[in-house]
Design a protein around this motif. Structure first.
Motif, mmCIF file in Angstrom:
data_model
loop_
_atom_site.group_PDB
_atom_site.id
_atom_site.type_symbol
_atom_site.label_atom_id
_atom_site.label_comp_id
_atom_site.label_asym_id
_atom_site.label_seq_id
_atom_site.Cartn_x
_atom_site.Cartn_y
_atom_site.Cartn_z
ATOM 1 N N LYS A 34 0.850 -1.197 0.000
ATOM 2 C CA LYS A 34 0.000 0.000 0.000
ATOM 3 C C LYS A 34 0.881 1.241 0.000
ATOM 4 N N ASP A 35 0.503 2.243 -0.785
ATOM 5 C CA ASP A 35 1.245 3.508 -0.814
ATOM 6 C C ASP A 35 1.164 4.192 0.546
ATOM 7 N N LEU A 36 2.312 4.661 1.039
ATOM 8 C CA LEU A 36 2.384 5.374 2.311
ATOM 9 C C LEU A 36 3.198 6.656 2.111
ATOM 10 N N PRO A 37 2.537 7.715 1.656
ATOM 11 C CA PRO A 37 3.258 8.983 1.471
ATOM 12 C C PRO A 37 3.712 9.535 2.820
ATOM 13 N N PRO A 38 4.645 10.474 2.825
ATOM 14 C CA PRO A 38 5.152 11.033 4.089
ATOM 15 C C PRO A 38 4.060 11.563 5.022
ATOM 16 N N SER A 39 2.932 11.976 4.480
ATOM 17 C CA SER A 39 1.843 12.511 5.302
ATOM 18 C C SER A 39 0.871 11.428 5.778
ATOM 19 N N ALA A 40 1.119 10.168 5.479
ATOM 20 C CA ALA A 40 0.198 9.085 5.834
ATOM 21 C C ALA A 40 0.070 8.955 7.351
#
Length: 54
Positions: free
Chosen positions: A14-20
């Motif tokens: 799953k994508d986990l951007p820095p703001s996740a």
């Protein structure tokens, strides 16, 4: 020193951007989503045996 979050869950990809807000990381920078960390891994890192922090 800040830990470096990986861009994807190492279990389900799953994508986990820095703001996740649902990212979990261990002290060795292993990164998982909150769902995988809690339900599939029992809050224990499979790579190093450590616990997770948000």
């Amino acid at each position: 020193m800040a830990l470096q979050l990986r861009p994807n869950c190492e279990y389900c990809d799953k994508d986990l951007p820095p703001s996740a807000t649902d990212a979990r990381i261990c002290s060795y920078e292993c990164t998982f989503c909150a769902d995988c960390a809690a339900t599939k891994l029992g809050n224990v890192c499979p790579n190093c045996g450590g616990g997770f922090a948000p």
